[in-house]
Design a protein around this motif. Structure first.
Motif, PDB file in Angstrom:
ATOM      1  N   VAL B  37       6.427 -15.652  -1.095  1.00  0.00           N
ATOM      2  CA  VAL B  37       5.259 -15.946  -0.251  1.00  0.00           C
ATOM      3  C   VAL B  37       4.214 -14.849  -0.384  1.00  0.00           C
ATOM      4  O   VAL B  37       3.006 -15.108  -0.371  1.00  0.00           O
ATOM      5  CB  VAL B  37       5.651 -16.167   1.226  1.00  0.00           C
ATOM      6  CG1 VAL B  37       6.395 -17.466   1.384  1.00  0.00           C
ATOM      7  CG2 VAL B  37       6.453 -15.016   1.778  1.00  0.00           C
ATOM      8  N   MET B  38       4.689 -13.607  -0.573  1.00  0.00           N
ATOM      9  CA  MET B  38       3.735 -12.518  -0.751  1.00  0.00           C
ATOM     10  C   MET B  38       2.928 -12.716  -2.031  1.00  0.00           C
ATOM     11  O   MET B  38       1.708 -12.537  -2.057  1.00  0.00           O
ATOM     12  CB  MET B  38       4.480 -11.180  -0.826  1.00  0.00           C
ATOM     13  CG  MET B  38       4.159 -10.244   0.309  1.00  0.00           C
ATOM     14  SD  MET B  38       5.297  -8.866   0.345  1.00  0.00           S
ATOM     15  CE  MET B  38       4.452  -7.717  -0.697  1.00  0.00           C
ATOM     16  N   GLY B  39       3.617 -13.124  -3.082  1.00  0.00           N
ATOM     17  CA  GLY B  39       2.952 -13.345  -4.366  1.00  0.00           C
ATOM     18  C   GLY B  39       1.907 -14.447  -4.267  1.00  0.00           C
ATOM     19  O   GLY B  39       0.790 -14.301  -4.770  1.00  0.00           O
ATOM     20  N   LEU B  40       2.277 -15.535  -3.600  1.00  0.00           N
ATOM     21  CA  LEU B  40       1.335 -16.651  -3.482  1.00  0.00           C
ATOM     22  C   LEU B  40       0.107 -16.249  -2.667  1.00  0.00           C
ATOM     23  O   LEU B  40      -1.015 -16.637  -2.984  1.00  0.00           O
ATOM     24  CB  LEU B  40       2.040 -17.857  -2.846  1.00  0.00           C
ATOM     25  CG  LEU B  40       3.129 -18.490  -3.743  1.00  0.00           C
ATOM     26  CD1 LEU B  40       3.874 -19.570  -2.984  1.00  0.00           C
ATOM     27  CD2 LEU B  40       2.519 -19.063  -5.005  1.00  0.00           C
ATOM     28  N   THR B  41       0.343 -15.451  -1.622  1.00  0.00           N
ATOM     29  CA  THR B  41      -0.787 -14.959  -0.836  1.00  0.00           C
ATOM     30  C   THR B  41      -1.685 -14.092  -1.709  1.00  0.00           C
ATOM     31  O   THR B  41      -2.916 -14.190  -1.660  1.00  0.00           O
ATOM     32  CB  THR B  41      -0.280 -14.141   0.364  1.00  0.00           C
ATOM     33  OG1 THR B  41       0.736 -14.876   1.015  1.00  0.00           O
ATOM     34  CG2 THR B  41      -1.399 -13.825   1.340  1.00  0.00           C
ATOM     35  N   ALA B  42      -1.041 -13.263  -2.526  1.00  0.00           N
ATOM     36  CA  ALA B  42      -1.805 -12.352  -3.374  1.00  0.00           C
ATOM     37  C   ALA B  42      -2.691 -13.129  -4.350  1.00  0.00           C
ATOM     38  O   ALA B  42      -3.824 -12.720  -4.627  1.00  0.00           O
ATOM     39  CB  ALA B  42      -0.852 -11.429  -4.135  1.00  0.00           C
ATOM     40  N   ILE B  43      -2.194 -14.265  -4.862  1.00  0.00           N
ATOM     41  CA  ILE B  43      -2.999 -15.065  -5.789  1.00  0.00           C
ATOM     42  C   ILE B  43      -4.283 -15.537  -5.100  1.00  0.00           C
ATOM     43  O   ILE B  43      -5.384 -15.428  -5.648  1.00  0.00           O
ATOM     44  CB  ILE B  43      -2.176 -16.279  -6.288  1.00  0.00           C
ATOM     45  CG1 ILE B  43      -1.043 -15.793  -7.201  1.00  0.00           C
ATOM     46  CG2 ILE B  43      -3.068 -17.271  -7.023  1.00  0.00           C
ATOM     47  CD1 ILE B  43      -0.106 -16.895  -7.649  1.00  0.00           C
ATOM     48  N   THR B  44      -4.127 -16.033  -3.868  1.00  0.00           N
ATOM     49  CA  THR B  44      -5.301 -16.507  -3.129  1.00  0.00           C
ATOM     50  C   THR B  44      -6.312 -15.392  -2.959  1.00  0.00           C
ATOM     51  O   THR B  44      -7.509 -15.563  -3.212  1.00  0.00           O
ATOM     52  CB  THR B  44      -4.863 -16.999  -1.736  1.00  0.00           C
ATOM     53  OG1 THR B  44      -3.650 -17.708  -1.866  1.00  0.00           O
ATOM     54  CG2 THR B  44      -5.930 -17.840  -1.089  1.00  0.00           C
ATOM     55  N   ILE B  45      -5.821 -14.243  -2.502  1.00  0.00           N
ATOM     56  CA  ILE B  45      -6.731 -13.130  -2.244  1.00  0.00           C
ATOM     57  C   ILE B  45      -7.364 -12.654  -3.545  1.00  0.00           C
ATOM     58  O   ILE B  45      -8.564 -12.360  -3.603  1.00  0.00           O
ATOM     59  CB  ILE B  45      -5.976 -11.985  -1.544  1.00  0.00           C
ATOM     60  CG1 ILE B  45      -5.545 -12.475  -0.152  1.00  0.00           C
ATOM     61  CG2 ILE B  45      -6.836 -10.742  -1.434  1.00  0.00           C
ATOM     62  CD1 ILE B  45      -4.636 -11.535   0.569  1.00  0.00           C
ATOM     63  N   ALA B  46      -6.564 -12.627  -4.620  1.00  0.00           N
ATOM     64  CA  ALA B  46      -7.092 -12.170  -5.910  1.00  0.00           C
ATOM     65  C   ALA B  46      -8.232 -13.074  -6.372  1.00  0.00           C
ATOM     66  O   ALA B  46      -9.262 -12.599  -6.880  1.00  0.00           O
ATOM     67  CB  ALA B  46      -5.974 -12.144  -6.946  1.00  0.00           C
ATOM     68  N   MET B  47      -8.075 -14.388  -6.185  1.00  0.00           N
ATOM     69  CA  MET B  47      -9.127 -15.310  -6.591  1.00  0.00           C
ATOM     70  C   MET B  47     -10.413 -15.063  -5.804  1.00  0.00           C
ATOM     71  O   MET B  47     -11.514 -15.086  -6.361  1.00  0.00           O
ATOM     72  CB  MET B  47      -8.663 -16.760  -6.389  1.00  0.00           C
ATOM     73  CG  MET B  47      -7.696 -17.198  -7.482  1.00  0.00           C
ATOM     74  SD  MET B  47      -7.070 -18.847  -7.210  1.00  0.00           S
ATOM     75  CE  MET B  47      -8.513 -19.812  -7.544  1.00  0.00           C
ATOM     76  N   LEU B  48     -10.246 -14.804  -4.511  1.00  0.00           N
ATOM     77  CA  LEU B  48     -11.412 -14.536  -3.676  1.00  0.00           C
ATOM     78  C   LEU B  48     -12.112 -13.260  -4.133  1.00  0.00           C
ATOM     79  O   LEU B  48     -13.339 -13.211  -4.290  1.00  0.00           O
ATOM     80  CB  LEU B  48     -10.963 -14.407  -2.215  1.00  0.00           C
ATOM     81  CG  LEU B  48     -12.078 -14.317  -1.189  1.00  0.00           C
ATOM     82  CD1 LEU B  48     -12.822 -15.640  -1.112  1.00  0.00           C
ATOM     83  CD2 LEU B  48     -11.521 -13.935   0.170  1.00  0.00           C
ATOM     84  N   ILE B  49     -11.298 -12.221  -4.401  1.00  0.00           N
ATOM     85  CA  ILE B  49     -11.875 -10.947  -4.837  1.00  0.00           C
ATOM     86  C   ILE B  49     -12.580 -11.126  -6.182  1.00  0.00           C
ATOM     87  O   ILE B  49     -13.689 -10.632  -6.402  1.00  0.00           O
ATOM     88  CB  ILE B  49     -10.776  -9.865  -4.939  1.00  0.00           C
ATOM     89  CG1 ILE B  49     -10.272  -9.519  -3.533  1.00  0.00           C
ATOM     90  CG2 ILE B  49     -11.298  -8.603  -5.635  1.00  0.00           C
ATOM     91  CD1 ILE B  49      -9.081  -8.599  -3.518  1.00  0.00           C
TER      92      ILE B  49
END
Lengths: 303, 342
Positions: B37-49
Motif C-alpha cells: 500500500v505504501m508503494g501504491l501511494t508513492a506512485i500516486t504522489i510521484a505522478m503528482l510531483i
C-alpha cells in the motif's frame, strides 16, 4: 447552588410527602416538609386540570404506539409520566404540544382538551400552541450561538421584546444567572451539560409559556446537575404546569404531585403498544398502587 | 476473603497463568501488505510531483507580470494570459450568482420542507373539503390534496436524479447550454452563456453539498426552535441555516473549482480559443463579451506546434493550478475553522 436539595434517600414515603406539600406554593420546601409532616395524612388536593386527555392514541405508520390514554393533568403542578422504555411516555408527551406533527407518518387520534378546547383539532395553529406549551428535550440542545441569543430567539419569534431584564429573569428562574452573568456573549456550547440543560429550560421559560413539557430532562446529566434541575423544577412549578417524562422513579417520587404510570401491552401478531396503567397522586402510586403492573414495576425497581 | 496478615510475612506468590506471555515475532504477510500500500501511494504522489515539476520547469520562465497583463497574440513572445484570466473571473461571478441561490434553495426545500409530514396539512385540507366549499376554492383544495399525495414520490424521483445529474459528462451540459441559453433564450455565444452553462453544471454538486451540510445539523436544533413556537421557516432560517453555512460554503468552493477547470462545455457554447479581445471585468457586460477562459487558452496554446507556445501554456497551467490551490485552501480553512462537533 441552592442548599435545600434533599439527599438522595431511598424512596420511602418521606420525600413524597415533602413534594406534596411543596406543591402547595411554598418555595422553601425544607420548611414545608416539617409543616407537611405535622399536618398529618391530609393530602393537598390537585388543582383543576389544564389538560384533559380523552382516549388518546398515536400511530406511527402502521404501528400503534400508544392506545387509549385518558387522564387529567392538573394546572401549576408537576405531573410525572413513568414506565418502562418503549411504553410511549415520550410519544404521549409530544402530543401535548403537537410535536408529533413533525414526525412523518405520525397520526394522533382522540382528544386533548387544553383549557377545555381540543388542541388536536386541525384548525388549531400548532406554532402558536408551542409558544404556550414549551418543551425541553432529553439531550441538552442549545442553539450554536451565544447564551444571550439562545434566550432571545424564543422571545423574538413570539413577539416578546428581548430586553436585558427579561433575559436576566429567565436565567434567574432557571438558576443559571450567577454562573453566566459575566459571559452572556459566550457560546452556549462552552457550558457544561447541566448548564446547557438549564439554559434550555431558561429558553423555554423566557417565552412565558403556560406549560413546560420535559422529556427525560436529566437522563444525560450527572447526579449533581440532576438535583440542580429538580430543584429548579420545584421552584418554577408554581408558575408553570410541568409535565415530566422520566425513567427514574426516585426522581418522580422526589418532584411530582401526580404520577402517570404507562406500560407496554402485547397485541396480536406480537406487536406492542403503550397504554396508561394507572394515574394518581405521587403518594398513591408509590405507596398504594392499585394496578398490579404498577406495583410490580415499582417494587422491581425501587423496593 | 482477604485477611489481615502479620507485618513481615511475604506476599503470596502470584497465581499461575495458562501459559507464559508470547515473545514478539515477525509477520511477513503483514509487512508485505504494508509495503504494497505504501508503494501504491508513492506512485500516486510521484505522478503528482512529476506533473507539477514538469509544468513548473517548462512554464516558470515565461511567468511574469507582463504575461498576466498582456492580451493574447499570435506571437508567443508577446502573448499574455490577461483575457483568459478576466474571462475566468467573470465566468465564476456569473456561475456563482446563478448557481448558489438556486442550489441552496433547492437543498433547503428538499431537505427541510419536501420530506416533512403531510399528515396534518392533508387532514386539514380534507376537513375543509368536507365542510362544503365549492367552485374554484374546492378545485384548488383538490389540487393541493393530490399534490400532497404524490409529493413523496416526486421528491424521491428528484432525489435520485440530482445524484445522476452530478455524474453526467460535462460536454452534455455544454450541449444543453447551447440549446437552452443560445438557442432558446437567444443569448449570444458569450461569457454570459458560458457562465450560465457552468452554473447548470455545478448546480447538482452544490445541491448535494448543501443538503449534506444541512443534514449534519442535528434535528434537535430545529425541533428545539420549533418547540419554542418558531415556524419551520424561522427555525431553519435563524438556526439550521447559519449552522450549516460553513459546510455549504465549503461545498460551493469545491464546486467552483470544478467549474473553473472545465473546458469542453465552454467550447460547445462558443468558447474563443483564439482571439485578441480583452473582455471587461464587469459581469453586466458579460452578454456581449467573447467567451475567454483559462482552460480554453491553455488548450489553444498546447495545440500550437511552436515550442515557445508550450512554455506559455505551462505558465498558464501554473496560474490555473495556483488558483485552484487557493480555492481549495480556503475551503479547507473554512471547514476546519467553523465546522462544529455536535
Amino acid at each position: 447552588m441552592t442548599t435545600n436539595v434533599e439527599p438522595d434517600t431511598t424512596a420511602d414515603d418521606a420525600p413524597i410527602e415533602i413534594q406534596l406539600s411543596a406543591g402547595a406554593a411554598t418555595p422553601t420546601h425544607a420548611v414545608a416538609a416539617g409543616q407537611g409532616a405535622a399536618a398529618g395524612p391530609a393530602q393537598p388536593e390537585l388543582g383543576p386540570p389544564i389538560f384533559q386527555l380523552r382516549d388518546l392514541g398515536v400511530w406511527y405508520g402502521k404501528n400503534e404506539a400508544v392506545r387509549g390514554v385518558s387522564m387529567d393533568i392538573p394546572k401549576n403542578a408537576i405531573t410525572a409520566i413513568i414506565g418502562p422504555s418503549g411504553c410511549g411516555k415520550s410519544t404521549t408527551l409530544r402530543c401535548l404540544n403537537r410535536m408529533n406533527d413533525l414526525v412523518p407518518g405520525a397520526r394522533v387520534n382522540g382528544e386533548i382538551l387544553f383549557g377545555g378546547e381540543d388542541l388536536l383539532s386541525s384548525d388549531v395553529d400548532p406554532v402558536d400552541l408551542r409558544g404556550r406549551i414549551g418543551m425541553v428535550f432529553q439531550k441538552p440542545s442549545p442553539f450554536p450561538k451565544s447564551i444571550k441569543d439562545n434566550i432571545e430567539f424564543g422571545m423574538k419569534v413570539n413577539g416578546i421584546k428581548p430586553t436585558a431584564e427579561r433575559v436576566e429573569q429567565a436565567l434567574v428562574d432557571a438558576a443559571l444567572w450567577d454562573e453566566v452573568k459575566d459571559r452572556l456573549k459566550d457560546e452556549a456550547f462552552s457550558l457544561s451539560g447541566g448548564q446547557q440543560q438549564r439554559l434550555c429550560i431558561a429558553r423555554a421559560i423566557a417565552v412565558e409559556p403556560e406549560v413546560i413539557l420535559m422529556d427525560e430532562p436529566c437522563s444525560a446529566l450527572d447526579p449533581i446537575a440532576t438535583l440542580a434541575i429538580e430543584d429548579l423544577m420545584k421552584n418554577i412549578a408554581e408558575r408553570f404546569t410541568l409535565v415530566v417524562v422520566t425513567h427514574n422513579m426516585q426522581q418522580a417520587a422526589r418532584i411530582s404531585d401526580q404520577v402517570a404510570f404507562m406500560t407496554v401491552e402485547g397485541k396480536a401478531e406480537g406487536e406492542r403498544c403503550g397504554v396508561l396503567a394507572e394515574v394518581g397522586t405521587a403518594r398513591e402510586i408509590f405507596s398504594a398502587p392499585k394496578d398490579p403492573r404498577t406495583e410490580a414495576y415499582i417494587t422491581g425497581r425501587v423496593g | 476473603m482477604t485477611t489481615l496478615e502479620a507485618p513481615g510475612t511475604p506476599p503470596p506468590p502470584p497465581a499461575a497463568a495458562t501459559r507464559p506471555l508470547a515473545r514478539k515475532r515477525s509477520r511477513p504477510s503483514e509487512q508485505l501488505f504494508k509495503w504494497l500500500v505504501m508503494g501504491l501511494t508513492a506512485i500516486t504522489i510521484a505522478m503528482l510531483i512529476w506533473l507539477i515539476s514538469s509544468v513548473v520547469i517548462k512554464g516558470a520562465g515565461s511567468l511574469s507580470w507582463a504575461f498576466l497583463a498582456d492580451k493574447p497574440s499570435s506571437n508567443p513572445d508577446k502573448a499574455g494570459f490577461n483575457s483568459a484570466l478576466r474571462g475566468s473571473v467573470v465566468l465564476m461571478i456569473i456561475t456563482i450568482f446563478f448557481a448558489w441561490p438556486i442550489g441552496v434553495a433547492a437543498a433547503l426545500y428538499l431537505e427541510k420542507f419536501a420530506t416533512q409530514s403531510a399528515e396534518a396539512s392533508e387532514r386539514k385540507v380534507r376537513e375543509r373539503l368536507g365542510s362544503g366549499v365549492s367552485g374554484v376554492h374546492a378545485g384548488w383544495l383538490r389540487v393541493r390534496l393530490s399534490w400532497l399525495r404524490v409529493r413523496p414520490r416526486v421528491v424521491h424521483l428528484v432525489d435520485v436524479n440530482i445524484s445522476n445529474l452530478a455524474a453526467v459528462p460535462s460536454i452534455i451540459y455544454g450541449l444543453l447550454g447551447l440549446a437552452i441559453f443560445v438557442g432558446i433564450l437567444g443569448i449570444s455565444k458569450s461569457l454570459l452563456a458560458g457562465g450560465l452553462t457552468l452554473a447548470v453544471l455545478i448546480l447538482p454538486i452544490i445541491i448535494i453539498a448543501a443538503r449534506e451540510a444541512l443534514r449534519a445539523v442535528p434535528i434537535s436544533i430545529e425541533q428545539g426552535a420549533m418547540a419554542l413556537g418558531a415556524t419551520r421557516w424561522q427555525a431553519v432560517r435563524s438556526q439550521v441555516f447559519p449552522a450549516a453555512l460553513p459546510g455549504i460554503l465549503t461545498g460551493t468552493i469545491l464546486a467552483m473549482s470544478r467549474a473553473i477547470g472545465e473546458t469542453a462545455p465552454l467550447i460547445v457554447v462558443g468558447g474563443i480559443v483564439f482571439g485578441t479581445a480583452v473582455p471587461s471585468l464587469n459581469p453586466l457586460d458579460a452578454g456581449n463579451e467573447a467567451l475567454f477562459a483559462m482552460p480554453l487558452q491553455i488548450y489553444f496554446w498546447t495545440d500550437q506546434p511552436q515550442a515557445s507556445f508550450q512554455a506559455i501554456a505551462a505558465a498558464g497551467i501554473i496560474v490555473l493550478l495556483a488558483t485552484l490551490l487557493v480555492m481549495n485552501l480556503v475551503a479547507i480553512i473554512l471547514r476546519n475553522r467553523y465546522s462544529k462537533r455536535w
